[in-house]
Write a protein that holds these residues in place. Structure first.
Motif, short mmCIF file in Angstrom:
data_model
loop_
_atom_site.label_atom_id
_atom_site.label_comp_id
_atom_site.label_asym_id
_atom_site.label_seq_id
_atom_site.Cartn_x
_atom_site.Cartn_y
_atom_site.Cartn_z
N VAL A 308 36.85 50.36 28.74
CA VAL A 308 36.88 48.99 28.20
C VAL A 308 36.23 49.01 26.82
CG1 VAL A 308 36.82 47.98 30.51
CG2 VAL A 308 34.68 48.36 29.28
N PHE A 415 37.63 43.31 33.88
CA PHE A 415 37.35 43.31 32.46
C PHE A 415 38.54 42.77 31.66
CE2 PHE A 415 34.64 46.64 34.21
CZ PHE A 415 33.42 46.34 33.63
N LYS A 419 41.51 45.52 33.23
CA LYS A 419 40.89 46.69 33.83
C LYS A 419 39.99 46.27 35.00
CE LYS A 419 42.60 49.52 30.77
NZ LYS A 419 41.74 50.31 29.88
#
Length: 483
Positions: A308, A415, A419
């Motif tokens: 991320v 995220f 993700k």
């Protein structure tokens, strides 16, 4: 007490054409596009540039052993509950101090830009949020020539790397012998004019060599002394010369018997910048275990990492932020409002990742939603009374003394970009006594308006996975089972 040691002729038109052609050609081949960056960001980019690297720097993987504090240094507690209470009380103080630092940095920045250019505004004295020793992790690192090894507290929230040095007055008791700089051939005090010294916030007006530093922490802990360069060694994996570290001659507080601090924060004087690391990573084993793992520099994220974006707050570069958009429990997502997970234009808000905070902290309304959703899906777990002692308030607890093997909800972090990072029960529950009581390892903010506060992903949610800070590509990677 130690002593502070002509106009150019016009080109013909055809030459102008040739010059423009080659300018355009070289521009299109360049891997970099032009951009405008702030002075502080430019300074940061310079320090991470491979062209700026010292001759002794290396891109090979450098590794240190990483241990839970309690597995190395004996702690002065008669029972486990007292140890947990001490850990969590300091944990809440740390979270409060991080928020206070960010608020001060934001306020200072805003004042600087609100006054006339000829009016000087001094930065406020920000305190470093110490990784509380009983709940921290110690890295074994070599210092000097010949090499002497020391246990330093590894902390992403600290900027300066330092260790106690002889002579010192006062000194605190530490488990390793105190470092004697007079016995090291590679020890070299820095001048006030050095880049390392001018990077220290408090040394903008340094006039008398050598450069000095002062690191202030919560609980009246502090270290002060010479700012110098030294050779640091990473076991058998290599060494780096001329790394800026603090040599503490005046130190207050116990620091849990550790020799000092390994500052992994994101500023120019942070350890990753000083060794020109392209990345660093760690795996945190259970803080109550006798196991160990590693703190690595320049290693690539494992192939199964959840990657991320790593975000730097332009108001305070010390911390590492991510955009956590929600928490999913048994398939039900608790969304985090964008105003909470994104850093605001004023520098407030956002969600940072911290190795030294144990309990993840969310704005109160987000925490309440996470808690209520968790309780709904954890009905098969035997409930227990909360853990509430002064500043430590964990309101969702369970009696796991029978060691149930099922009934645990699934949980994951979501995220920005879709993700997902799955969490184990050991990541979202924390043991608080010897009888088997475990509590939800999340809490709500208790200070002021929660939307103005930063959220913190603590080390409980990071345990058992390798967390990689890819400084070159500005990514954070989370990889379970890579310890």
């Amino acid at each position: 007490m130690y002593m502070a040691r002509k106009a150019q002729r016009p080109f013909p038109s055809i030459n102008i054409f040739i010059i423009l052609f080659f300018f355009f050609f070289s521009f299109t081949l360049s891997p970099f596009s032009p951009q405008v960056v702030s002075a502080s960001a430019f300074k940061r980019l310079q320090l991470f540039s491979t062209e700026e690297a010292q001759p002794s720097s290396t891109s090979s993987v450098l590794s240190l052993s990483l241990h839970p504090h309690s597995s190395i240094i004996k702690l002065p507690y008669d029972n486990y509950s007292d140890l947990v209470l001490s850990r969590l009380a300091s944990d809440r103080a740390r979270a409060k101090l991080i928020n206070s630092n960010i608020e001060r940095a934001v306020s200072t920045f805003n004042r600087r830009h609100a006054v006339k250019p000829d009016v000087q505004v001094q930065p406020e004295d920000l305190k470093t949020p110490l990784t509380h020793s009983e709940g921290g992790y110690l890295a074994r690192i070599g210092v000097g020539q010949p090499v002497k090894e020391f246990h330093l507290i590894a902390d992403t929230g600290s900027q300066i790397t330092w260790l106690q040095c002889l002579p010192c007055d006062p000194c605190y008791e530490q488990s390793d012998p105190i470092f004697d700089p007079s016995g090291s051939s590679s020890f070299s005090p820095l001048s006030c004019a050095s880049q390392e010294c001018t990077s220290l916030e408090k040394n903008q007006n340094c006039k008398a060599d050598p450069c000095t530093y002062k690191a202030s922490y919560g609980d009246n802990f502090s270290s002060m002394g010479e700012f110098a360069t030294e050779t640091v060694s990473f076991g058998s994996s290599g060494s780096v010369d001329k790394v800026a570290i603090g040599c503490g001659h005046t130190n207050q507080g116990g620091f849990g018997g550790a020799a000092g601090i390994l500052g992994l924060g994101g500023t120019p004087v942070g350890f990753p910048s000083q060794i020109r690391a392209t990345s660093f990573s760690y795996c945190l084993v259970d803080m109550d275990s006798n196991s160990s793992s590693s703190l690595e520099f320049n290693s690539a994220p494992p192939g199964d990492s959840v990657l991320v974006p790593l975000i730097i707050n332009p108001r305070i570069e010390a911390y590492y932020y991510v955009e956590l958009t929600g928490v999913t429990i048994n398939g039900e997502k608790v969304s985090i409002p964008a105003s909470d997970y994104q850093i605001g234009e004023d520098g407030r808000g956002g969600i940072l990742v911290d190795s030294g905070t144990a309990i993840t902290e969310f704005p109160t309304q987000v925490y309440n939603s996470v808690r209520d959703t968790f309780v709904k899906y954890a009905r098969a777990l035997p409930p227990a009374s909360g853990f509430d002692y002064g500043p430590v308030k964990l309101d969702t607890c369970y009696d796991l003394s029978s060691e149930p093997t099922d009934g645990y909800p699934t949980m994951s972090f979501e995220f920005h970009g879709g993700k997902t990072l799955s969490l184990r029960p050991a990541n979202y529950l924390i043991r608080v006594d010897t009888s088997g009581k475990h509590c939800l390892a999340f809490t709500g903010s208790s200070e002021r308006v929660s939307s103005e506060r930063v959220s913190i992903i603590g080390n409980r949610q990071q345990q058992g996975m390798r967390v990689t800070y890819d400084l070159t590509n500005k990514l954070i990677g989370f990889s379970p089972n890579q310890c």
